[in-house]
Design an enzyme around this catalytic site. Structure first.
Site, PDB file in Angstrom:
ATOM      1  N   GLN A  30      20.925  25.245  -1.295  1.00  9.87           N
ATOM      2  CA  GLN A  30      21.542  24.306  -2.230  1.00  9.87           C
ATOM      3  C   GLN A  30      21.032  22.874  -2.164  1.00  9.87           C
ATOM      4  OE1 GLN A  30      26.003  22.708  -3.576  1.00  9.87           O
ATOM      5  NE2 GLN A  30      25.829  24.409  -2.149  1.00  9.87           N
ATOM      6  N   GLU A  52      27.009  22.991   4.582  1.00  8.68           N
ATOM      7  CA  GLU A  52      27.867  22.102   3.809  1.00  8.68           C
ATOM      8  C   GLU A  52      29.072  21.572   4.593  1.00  8.68           C
ATOM      9  OE1 GLU A  52      29.733  19.866   1.223  1.00  8.68           O
ATOM     10  OE2 GLU A  52      27.914  20.840   0.556  1.00  8.68           O
ATOM     11  N   ASP A  79      25.741  19.300   0.636  1.00  6.36           N
ATOM     12  CA  ASP A  79      24.532  19.900   0.083  1.00  6.36           C
ATOM     13  C   ASP A  79      24.057  19.179  -1.176  1.00  6.36           C
ATOM     14  OD1 ASP A  79      23.750  21.940   1.834  1.00  6.36           O
ATOM     15  OD2 ASP A  79      25.269  23.291   1.090  1.00  6.36           O
ATOM     16  N   GLY A 125      41.024   2.929  -3.492  1.00  7.35           N
ATOM     17  CA  GLY A 125      40.532   1.654  -4.003  1.00  7.35           C
ATOM     18  C   GLY A 125      41.523   0.517  -3.946  1.00  7.35           C
ATOM     19  N   GLY A 126      42.659   0.715  -3.289  1.00  5.87           N
ATOM     20  CA  GLY A 126      43.637  -0.367  -3.192  1.00  5.87           C
ATOM     21  C   GLY A 126      44.689  -0.336  -4.278  1.00  5.87           C
TER      22      GLY A 126
END
Length: 415
Positions: A17, A139, A168, A247-248
């Site tokens: 992959q 993976e 991957d 992200g806050g």
């Protein structure tokens, strides 16, 4: 119309992959990708997770579009000579063998440079230089070693890997950028170079916000946007944050109408500060707009659990698509939890080429993921994956080999 990488020839020694993701992306941009496979076997994924007996698996076909396949016994002296010719004629060699495999084949970096000083050798490895560099990685190992698993899941449960193949396919995307950058630099330097993308490094790059939070935690001792705040204590390392936003902006996955029977009847809802008054109006809590306990983002951090519980009372009266239609009118950030079935059937994704139907000579028609990167002057046409060795004679003829010699190579099982 020309393609961005027209004229670039890729010698593809990748399998499974991570590497095929990289070379498929380069092929979509117009590079001539020559996939070298072992005669009679080929890429291991041709036979893995088959849904139709004797036919290349979806695992293989969905990672090897737009490529040409040749079979070659590189242990045979004549096969090694063909490989040397390929190295001389190609611009990039991409491989994701176990560490040291190319050297054992007799094609060290120094030998490749002798054959073609302009050759770029691009590699996927599990780890970069260090105590683990000789370890084999897949993976989920990459997700664990790169910091993703320790920060995924709920705080009262074990570490979890994500369904997104960030180890991957994520590494393949990173390597493709490195290759294109090396090709660009070669215009000025005239030289090839080595490009390395360790899977651990790629996963960590995708987890950078968690490394950010590790430093915040060490300085402050807590993180207010995490669901552990304010009720639970924080440990020494970044905890698992469930479905909280990284992200806050406080966010959570909430139930929608039908959740009792549909495992994907959910919506992701973000209580962004700029639209807080609209959120209150939509759910019928206008009093929260001026209430000191809810009026500011800082004040709301102390009450996130009851806030989302109240919002969920509203979302449970709507399907996820009904909720989306209403919330988007007020610019409230949200998104439905889409199943793979819903994605496969989404018309807009077909129209943009993000989901593509491809016809295969033995498999028939199937769906695949198209190029996620859209370029106005380099449109992508997704063509089917090659059959094993389908282009062997075509490629050898382009390298200058005559019909009689090609027939000899086939007779001696070099190809």
């Amino acid at each position: 119309m020309s393609k961005a990488l027209d004229g670039v020839r890729i010698l593809d020694f990748t399998h499974v992959q991570s590497g095929p993701t990289c070379t498929q992306l380069l092929a979509w941009f117009g590079a001539d990708v020559i996939k070298v496979e072992r005669a009679g076997e080929g890429d291991a994924t041709r036979g893995q997770l088959r849904d139709i007996p004797g036919v290349d698996s979806l695992y293989f076909t969905m990672l090897n579009h737009n490529k040409r396949s040749i079979t070659l016994d590189t242990k045979n002296p004549k096969g090694k000579e063909v490989l040397e010719t390929l190295i001389k004629e190609c611009d990039v060699l991409v491989e994701n063998f176990a560490p040291g495999a190319l050297d054992r084949m007799g094609f060290s970096w120094e030998r490749i440079q002798e054959l073609n000083p302009r050759m770029i050798v691009a590699s996927v490895k599990g780890f970069g230089p260090g105590k683990y560099e000789d370890c084999k990685v897949y993976e989920n190992v990459a997700q664990c070693a790169g910091g993703a698993a320790s920060t995924t899941g709920f705080d009262d449960g074990p570490p979890m890997v994500t369904g997104a193949q960030i180890g991957d396919s994520g590494t393949g995307l990173h390597l493709a950028l490195g290759i294109v950058s090396a090709l660009y630099q070669r215009h000025a330097s005239g030289r090839g170079q080595k490009v390395l993308a360790p899977m651990q490094d790629a996963v960590l790059n995708l987890c950078r916000v968690k490394l950010r939070d590790q430093q915040r935690l060490e300085r402050v001792g807590s993180m207010q946007e995490y669901p552990q705040y304010p009720d639970s204590k924080f440990g020494e390392a970044v905890p698992r944050a469930g479905n909280a936003s990284g992200g806050g902006q406080p966010g959570s996955i909430l139930k929608c109408k039908g959740w009792e029977t549909d495992p994907n009847a959910y919506i992701y809802f973000i209580t962004q500060g700029a639209v807080w008054p609209a959120v209150c109006k939509v759910i019928g809590e206008e009093g929260w707009i001026t209430d000191d306990a809810y009026a500011t983002p800082a004040a709301r951090l102390l009450h996130l659990k009851p806030i989302f519980a109240r919002i969920e009372q509203w979302t449970m009266t709507k399907t996820k698509f009904e909720a989306m239609d209403i919330l988007n009118q007020y610019d409230i950030p949200c998104g439905p939890i889409l199943s793979m079935k819903e994605i496969a059937e989404e018309p807009s994704l077909r129209e943009t080429g993000t989901i593509v139907e491809v016809d295969h000579p033995t498999r028939g028609k199937y769906l695949t993921v198209g190029n996620p990167i859209k370029m106005s002057d380099s449109p992508t046409e997704v063509t089917r994956s090659p059959l094993l060795g389908e282009h062997t004679e075509e490629v050898l003829a382009q390298l200058g080999y005559g019909k009689d010699y090609i027939a000899l190579l086939r007779e001696e099982k070099v190809i």
